[in-house]
Every structure is written in structure tokens, then in C-alpha cells.
Enzyme design. Structure first.
Site, PDB file in Angstrom:
ATOM      1  N   GLY A 239      52.674  20.082  51.669  1.00  0.00           N
ATOM      2  CA  GLY A 239      52.414  20.429  53.062  1.00  0.00           C
ATOM      3  C   GLY A 239      51.979  21.871  53.186  1.00  0.00           C
ATOM      4  O   GLY A 239      51.491  22.480  52.223  1.00  0.00           O
ATOM      5  N   THR A 241      51.868  25.953  53.636  1.00  0.00           N
ATOM      6  CA  THR A 241      52.550  27.039  52.940  1.00  0.00           C
ATOM      7  C   THR A 241      53.718  27.572  53.760  1.00  0.00           C
ATOM      8  O   THR A 241      54.771  27.918  53.203  1.00  0.00           O
ATOM      9  CB  THR A 241      51.556  28.169  52.625  1.00  0.00           C
ATOM     10  OG1 THR A 241      50.610  27.677  51.658  1.00  0.00           O
ATOM     11  CG2 THR A 241      52.250  29.389  52.040  1.00  0.00           C
ATOM     12  N   GLY A 244      56.505  25.228  53.284  1.00  0.00           N
ATOM     13  CA  GLY A 244      56.909  25.330  51.886  1.00  0.00           C
ATOM     14  C   GLY A 244      57.761  26.555  51.617  1.00  0.00           C
ATOM     15  O   GLY A 244      58.748  26.497  50.862  1.00  0.00           O
ATOM     16  N   GLU A 261      53.687  21.704  46.573  1.00  0.00           N
ATOM     17  CA  GLU A 261      52.224  21.635  46.546  1.00  0.00           C
ATOM     18  C   GLU A 261      51.771  22.010  47.946  1.00  0.00           C
ATOM     19  O   GLU A 261      51.906  21.229  48.885  1.00  0.00           O
ATOM     20  CB  GLU A 261      51.777  20.230  46.147  1.00  0.00           C
ATOM     21  CG  GLU A 261      50.348  20.176  45.633  1.00  0.00           C
ATOM     22  CD  GLU A 261      49.343  20.120  46.757  1.00  0.00           C
ATOM     23  OE1 GLU A 261      48.733  21.184  47.054  1.00  0.00           O
ATOM     24  OE2 GLU A 261      49.159  19.054  47.337  1.00  0.00           O
ATOM     25  N   CYS A 296      44.131  19.879  51.154  1.00  0.00           N
ATOM     26  CA  CYS A 296      44.503  21.217  50.675  1.00  0.00           C
ATOM     27  C   CYS A 296      43.470  21.793  49.721  1.00  0.00           C
ATOM     28  O   CYS A 296      43.333  23.006  49.616  1.00  0.00           O
ATOM     29  CB  CYS A 296      45.881  21.172  50.014  1.00  0.00           C
ATOM     30  SG  CYS A 296      46.020  19.919  48.721  1.00  0.00           S
TER      31      CYS A 296
END
Length: 491
Positions: A239, A241, A244, A261, A296
Site C-alpha cells: 500500500g 508509503t 507503511g 511493498e 506502484c
């Protein structure tokens, strides 16, 4: 299952439970999410939104299955056989997965035939091969001891895929974790969880024992509860940043492992000697036309020689303007809707930010005519972009890309690396050796020379704020292993 009417779809895709201990158990939560088709804003399904009690239930199911077996104790060859049977079932249900990719995610029919079923099935078979061929125990002798080095599953894995490809991204996590002997809680995205339900049902039919794979759909508060809950040993997330970073901080508090990721702002570098026609076609395919830019790895910065700026910008503008936009059920359409109204508003705000920063919207920038229902945005090309602008530094996650002029190879490399991300990239040049030199110098986890290829057999992941760890195949499986050294005597 045929495509059917919207009413038939809404009737088919209704759930009232979480998936735990091998089947559906009625959810304790009374909250329900309506799943809305991005193409026409029609309700196509309903799922319960998990409460904390529901999260407790699925984690307890996974915990029991790991602590008492049988999955972690199953021989690697038997685990591989289950994964292969699962892959076969995915392909038997390819029409269902393809339909759901269109209806709940908005993926154009022209795009989803490859990704909806073939990639997930391929990943499962690839993980089966990795599991079957891996040395989980190795005998070693040193000057100090005879020993056995054992690699075993880390435990319970919380697998959290992104909305842009929940089945494919989910399998990249689930397959590696199960191959390693772990048990899994899959947290499906609220926007499009229906394919994930079918995925876990087929996993059980393939022979996964009760508790090996569990499923919840949860909003942010309950998702955070899953990430921090005792009993979860590793979190694997795909998902943004920003999310994350938050997950990494939550995991750090308990020294819990995580695989992340995350986002990207990847650069397509076009050099003076590049084949312009081939470069333009590939860049368009790898940017705005790649899942509506909701990817992404999308090439959202195009670095072009200043001497050829106008020529390349004209070619890109013509190619992007020609892309068919519309209902993703139409096999001629390449640009479908964005996932939700809220996400479309976010992308549209970035287009306005680009204008405010002084960039020129060369193509697109609005909503396509004649599509009053559904969450569509025109594929958009920015020119006059400086690499310091927000549209060049922040992930838009929509069908927009920016042309940035460079003054030669070294300047292009400087621009490519001037980003907090490091996920992907491409270079176009007549000299393959120069292409390989560029690939070595760009700080990114995946890179292509004169093409755009995401090879599912290779390790996938990013540098810097694009993530931690790798997915796919043996490298992806080993992310879910712990290493234990056992001495059994002296040499």
C-alpha cells in the site's frame, strides 16, 4: 458464472461471516460494507466489517493452526501439492475472477484476463516449486560443533494487500507464507474484497487445513488492531508509503517483523539515441494505461532529452489522447474508472496541484465526456514539470504522468535518483551496455532496459521508502522463515 445483471451480482456476492477454522463463521460485528462497482456506482455485494472480536477470532484460528498443526508439520512436498491444486482451481474459476476484477476493481476487460487468474495461479505454482526444492534443514560442521540449521515458518502472518489487485497481491503474500509453513490472516481491502473471498474458499477446497488461511474485511482501526495484536508474528503489507511507515512503527514497538511493498515515483529515462516510437508506446503502457495508473511501479516521471523534449511530448500527447476511456466491460477500453469517488477526488486534486505549481496539462486533466456515472478521470500528461514539484515527488496513483527535461545521461541519473522512493524504472537507448550501466546506477528494486517487464519469477520490492523485503518465488518465501541453529555435538 455469467456476467449477469447488477441485481444478480448483488445477490451472488453477499457474505455475513469471517472465514476462520476452515469456513465462514457469522461475524459479531453488525457493520456492513456495500461493495460498489466503480464503473457504474451500482452495489454488487455486501460483506461484514470486522469488529475487534472478529479479528480475535481469525487470529486465534491461525494461532491454533500454527501451534498445533497440521500445516507447519506438513512435509514441503505435500504443501507444494496443495498449492498446485489451488492454482488449478483458480484457473477453473478464471471467469469468476475476471468478472470480479472488472466489477469491483474497475479493471478493463482488455487488461484483466492476464492478471485476474493467470498471475495468481503462476505465483502459487512458483511458491510450490520453491517449497519443494528448498533445504529447510542443513547439517553443518565447524571447528566448534556439529549442527543442524533449521529454517521454519515465522508463525502467524497478517497479509494486507492493496485495492489495486487484491487477489494477485494477496497471493504473493499468502503463497510465500504458506509455502514456508506459516498460517495466515488475509485482511482484504474494504473497496474490493469479493475476489479475496473466492480465493480463500478455493484454498480450503484445495486442501488447506482449517485455520491455515483465514479472512476478514476491516476498516483502519480494526486493521491496526490486527497489526498490533499478540499472536501475529509478521505483517506483510502492500500500500501507500504513509500507511507503511505507520505499520513499521507499530511493528517496531513489539519488535514484530514486517514486509512492506510501498509506493513509487518511477522514472522512464529516454536517451538521445532511443527508438522514439518504441519508447513512447512502452511509456504509455507503463504509466497511464497500466491499471489507470493505480500501480506502484507506474512510470509517473518521463525523463527526456531537452533537445527532443517537444518531439517526445507531442508523441506522448498523441498516444495518450488516443487511449479509449470508458466502461471496463468493453473489450476495446484501456482506461477504466478509479476505485472510489474519494480516490478520484484525490487524483483530481493532484491535477490541480500540478496546475498551481506551474505545470501545463498537455492532455486530459478532467472527466471524460459522456460518463456521468462511475469514477472516471481522463489520462493526463503534464509538461513543463520541474523535479521539485509535488506532482514529480509524490505518488498520485492515477492516470497521470509528467515529462521532465534532462541535459544528458548524468543529469538523467541525478533526476531519476532524486526521489524518496526506489521501486522501479526503465531506460531507452540504442546501446544495451549503456542501458545496463544506467540500471546499475538507478537506486530501484526493479528495472527494465528498452521495455517494461515485471517478471513474476524475480524478487520484487523497493529501495528506500518503497519498502522492506522482497516478494515472489524462493526469495519471497524466505521472508517468512526463521532460522534456528541446533548444536548436536562436537566435531
Amino acid at each position: 458464472m455469467s456476467s449477469g445483471t447488477d441485481t444478480e451480482l448483488a445477490t451472488r456476492w453477499q457474505y455475513d461471516g469471517v472465514f476462520a477454522d476452515g469456513g465462514y463463521v457469522r461475524a459479531e460485528s453488525q457493520h456492513v460494507a456495500e461493495i460498489v462497482a466503480p464503473r457504474n456506482e451500482e452495489v454488487i455485494g455486501r460483506v461484514p466489517l470486522a469488529s475487534r472480536a472478529d479479528v480475535d477470532r481469525v487470529v486465534a484460528s491461525a494461532r491454533r493452526a500454527f501451534d498445533t498443526g497440521p500445516w507447519p508439520l506438513t512435509a514441503p512436498a505435500e504443501r507444494a501439492a496443495v498449492l498446485r491444486r489451488w492454482a488449478d482451481l483458480l484457473q477453473e474459476h478464471e471467469n469468476d475472477f475476471a468478472l470480479l476484477a472488472v466489477e469491483e476493481t474497475g479493471t478493463p476487460t482488455a487488461f484483466n484476463a492476464r492478471g485476474a487468474t493467470s498471475y495468481p495461479a503462476f505465483h502459487l505454482r512458483n511458491f510450490a516449486d520453491a517449497c519443494e526444492g528448498y533445504a529447510f534443514e542443513q547439517e553443518r560442521t565447524s571447528p566448534f560443533s556439529r549442527a543442524v540449521v533449521i529454517q521454519e515458518g515465522v508463525g502467524v502472518v497478517a497479509a494486507i494487500p492493496s485495492f489495486n489487485s487484491p487477489v494477485g497481491l494477496g497471493v504473493q503474500k499468502i503463497g510465500g507464507a504458506l509455502a514456508a509453513g506459516c498460517t495466515v490472516v488475509l485482511k482484504a481491502p474494504v473497496q474490493d474484497p469479493l475476489g479475496c473471498h473466492l480465493l480463500v474458499e478455493l484454498g480450503a477446497a484445495a486442501g488447506l487445513p482449517p485455520g491455515a488461511l483465514n479472512l476478514v474485511v476491516a476498516e483502519p482501526a480494526e486493521s491496526e488492531y490486527l497489526v498490533t495484536r499478540p499472536g501475529v508474528d509478521l505483517v506483510s503489507f502492500t500500500g501507500s508509503t504513509g500507511v507503511g511507515k505507520h505499520i513499521a512503527a507499530l511493528c517496531a514497538a513489539d519488535v514484530r517483523r514486517c514486509v512492506l511493498e510501498l509506493g513509487g515515483k518511477s522514472a522512464a529515462i529516454i536517451l538521445e539515441d532511443a527508438d522514439l516510437d518504441a519508447a513512447v508506446a512502452t511509456v504509455v503502457r507503463a504509466s497511464v494505461a497500466f491499471h489507470m495508473g493505480e500501480a506502484c511501479t507506474a512510470m509517473s516521471r518521463v525523463l527526456v532529452p531537452r533537445s527532443r523534449h517537444d518531439e517526445i511530448a507531442d508523441a506522448l500527447a498523441g498516444a495518450i489522447a488516443a487511449l479509449p476511456v470508458g466502461d471496463p466491460t468493453d473489450p476495446q477500453v484501456l482506461i477504466g474508472p478509479l476505485i472510489t469517488a474519494e480516490h478520484r477526488a484525490r487524483v483530481e486534486r493532484y491535477i490541480e496541484i500540478g496546475r498551481e505549481e506551474g505545470a501545463t496539462v498537455r492532455v486530459g486533466g478532467g472527466r471524460p465526456a459522456g460518463l456521468s456515472r462511475g469514477w472516471y478521470v481522463e489520462p493526463t500528461l503534464f509538461t513543463g514539470v520541474d523535479n521539485s514539484m509535488r506532482i514529480a515527488r509524490e505518488e498520485i496513483f492515477g492516470p497521470a504522468t509528467a515529462v521532465i527535461a534532462h541535459d544528458g545521461l548524468e543529469h538523467a541519473l541525478q533526476l531519476a535518483n532524486d526521489t524518496p522512493f526506489g521501486l522501479s524504472g526503465t531506460v531507452f537507448t540504442a546501446d544495451p551496455e549503456v542501458g545496463l550501466e544506467v540500471a546499475r546506477k538507478v537506486r530501484a528494486g526493479t528495472f527494465s532496459v528498452n521495455d517494461y517487464i515485471v517478471d513474476q519469477t524475480l524478487p520484487f520490492g523497493g529501495y528506500r521508502q518503497s519498502g522492506l523485503g522482497r516478494e515472489n518465488g524462493e526469495r519471497g518465501m524466505t521472508e517468512f522463515l526463521e532460522t534456528k541453529s541446533v548444536t548436536i555435538g562436537r566435531p
